[in-house]
Design a protein around this motif. Sequence first.
Motif, PDB file in Angstrom:
ATOM      1  N   ASP A  66      37.329  42.027  -5.620  1.00  0.00           N
ATOM      2  CA  ASP A  66      36.089  41.902  -6.333  1.00  0.00           C
ATOM      3  C   ASP A  66      36.338  41.048  -7.344  1.00  0.00           C
ATOM      4  O   ASP A  66      35.271  39.779  -7.854  1.00  0.00           O
ATOM      5  CB  ASP A  66      34.585  42.677  -6.094  1.00  0.00           C
ATOM      6  N   GLU A  67      36.137  41.542  -9.019  1.00  0.00           N
ATOM      7  CA  GLU A  67      36.121  41.098 -10.027  1.00  0.00           C
ATOM      8  C   GLU A  67      37.479  40.294 -10.479  1.00  0.00           C
ATOM      9  O   GLU A  67      37.181  39.082 -10.989  1.00  0.00           O
ATOM     10  CB  GLU A  67      36.466  42.156 -11.238  1.00  0.00           C
ATOM     11  N   ARG A  69      38.141  37.269  -7.703  1.00  0.00           N
ATOM     12  CA  ARG A  69      37.563  36.554  -8.034  1.00  0.00           C
ATOM     13  C   ARG A  69      36.592  36.112  -7.722  1.00  0.00           C
ATOM     14  O   ARG A  69      36.449  34.992  -8.538  1.00  0.00           O
ATOM     15  CB  ARG A  69      36.925  37.009  -6.054  1.00  0.00           C
ATOM     16  N   ARG A  70      35.063  36.833  -8.496  1.00  0.00           N
ATOM     17  CA  ARG A  70      34.528  36.386  -9.277  1.00  0.00           C
ATOM     18  C   ARG A  70      35.484  36.161 -10.819  1.00  0.00           C
ATOM     19  O   ARG A  70      34.359  34.889 -10.948  1.00  0.00           O
ATOM     20  CB  ARG A  70      33.663  37.338  -9.697  1.00  0.00           C
ATOM     21  N   ARG A  71      35.395  36.056 -11.321  1.00  0.00           N
ATOM     22  CA  ARG A  71      36.364  35.788 -12.417  1.00  0.00           C
ATOM     23  C   ARG A  71      36.691  34.252 -12.236  1.00  0.00           C
ATOM     24  O   ARG A  71      36.555  33.512 -12.962  1.00  0.00           O
ATOM     25  CB  ARG A  71      37.441  36.860 -12.682  1.00  0.00           C
ATOM     26  N   ARG A  74      34.262  32.095 -12.311  1.00  0.00           N
ATOM     27  CA  ARG A  74      33.229  31.627 -13.789  1.00  0.00           C
ATOM     28  C   ARG A  74      34.624  31.002 -14.235  1.00  0.00           C
ATOM     29  O   ARG A  74      33.908  29.980 -14.828  1.00  0.00           O
ATOM     30  CB  ARG A  74      33.434  32.592 -14.179  1.00  0.00           C
ATOM     31  N   GLU A  98      31.311  38.051  -2.965  1.00  0.00           N
ATOM     32  CA  GLU A  98      31.373  37.769  -3.925  1.00  0.00           C
ATOM     33  C   GLU A  98      32.107  36.288  -4.687  1.00  0.00           C
ATOM     34  O   GLU A  98      31.096  36.072  -5.809  1.00  0.00           O
ATOM     35  CB  GLU A  98      32.252  38.937  -5.461  1.00  0.00           C
ATOM     36  N   GLU A 102      28.629  34.970  -6.723  1.00  0.00           N
ATOM     37  CA  GLU A 102      28.904  34.774  -8.166  1.00  0.00           C
ATOM     38  C   GLU A 102      28.536  32.728  -7.682  1.00  0.00           C
ATOM     39  O   GLU A 102      27.778  31.935  -8.989  1.00  0.00           O
ATOM     40  CB  GLU A 102      30.630  34.670  -8.704  1.00  0.00           C
TER      41      GLU A 102
END
Length: 421
Positions: A66-67, A69-71, A74, A98, A102
């Motif tokens: 998840d993180e 993908r969010r990064r 961003r 996610e 985001e």
Amino acid sequence: MPALTLREVLALDPVRAARPELLAGEGALDRPVRWVHSSEVYEGANFLDGGELLLTNGFGLTDTGDEVRRRYVRELAARGAAGLAVEVGRALPSMPPEVTDEACRLGLPLLALHRVVPFVRITEAANRAIVARGLSGRRTVVRPWGDDHAAALLADLADGQALNQPEVEARAALAGFHPGPGPGARLLGVSLHGSRGVGAVDRAVRALGGAGVLRAVFPGDVLALLAVPAAVPGDPVRAVQEAFRGAAEPGATVAVGHAVGPGGWLHWSETLRAARTTLELALTVPPAEPAVPEGPAVTSARALALERELTRGGVAANRDRLAARVQHTLGPLLAWEAAHPSDLVRTLEVHLRHGCSPTRTAALLHIGRQSLYQRLERIESLLGLEIDDPDLLGDLLTAACAHRVVRGTGTARARGLRTVA
């Protein structure tokens, strides 16, 4: 000049055919789109300059957390991307929540493409419209000559527009381009990314002894057609490459088309189109061997001939076929590399590309010859064959090249190779 907006890009026929669904960023649909790129990996933000719409089939998002993908979202927003369009239904069954969350938080337009349309159709239609808008300065997407005769002619030639020889000759003369029918003269298309203005082209022209040139700045690249006189000794492609190695800015990417005779506008079109296709590959596929640490990355259509053939119609359209070929030919190497830190596939490709010369291969990989011999023995043991068997060279090199194409820029970053930022 008025730019093409994301809303207008979404109205293009190939985009509508993909059945786009807007999941985020509705308030940013009128932002300008400078160029449309496609990438299969989640590090795609690294080669964006801002204002691009990025297309992806989501392959790089399937096995990430998840993180990560969010990064990814961003990073796209931080690079000023105009939007992200993700093909859903094949590699990616549905849009990860996610990613949507985001994108909503950052106001980044996010599109789900529900029908498979080759990305090359979308990028060609969108980028042609962007170039035409930039040339015309009008709200309608048309292709007039405008005041910039060089840019208008180069755009028509690079896009394969239906022209005729008298028209091309007249328009070239208006732009001040007179290649002449001199014996031995050659024309070469050149496409540059990361170069500011046409200064690099002009410096290369001076290095070639004042060769004739037709050049213009477009969204995404600088395009040029060089007339190299017969007085320039040796291979004209090599000569142009050497000129740009000294003329282009550090970090720029330069792609040189093949050499053609000055007669016949179709040949002009072919070398320009080859240069642009090669540039796109050079920007999205990591090189087979380490690039020069400083200075521009300069390549040619013939240097990437195998990559061009493997990706004819687009990387996304060929991914499954290429992946199957890689697995069939190099499966044991891939299994070994998944379990052990090694660089066997890349070692194999560099070795084959340089005539199976241990000296040259070791130098390019920056390892000792004994280390190289150990790698080659491991490769032969895993594959159960002899690398220098003439009957196998073509199949092995094609599979190794396909592996690099499929893995894309993620492999380049992980191994410290040059990527376009």
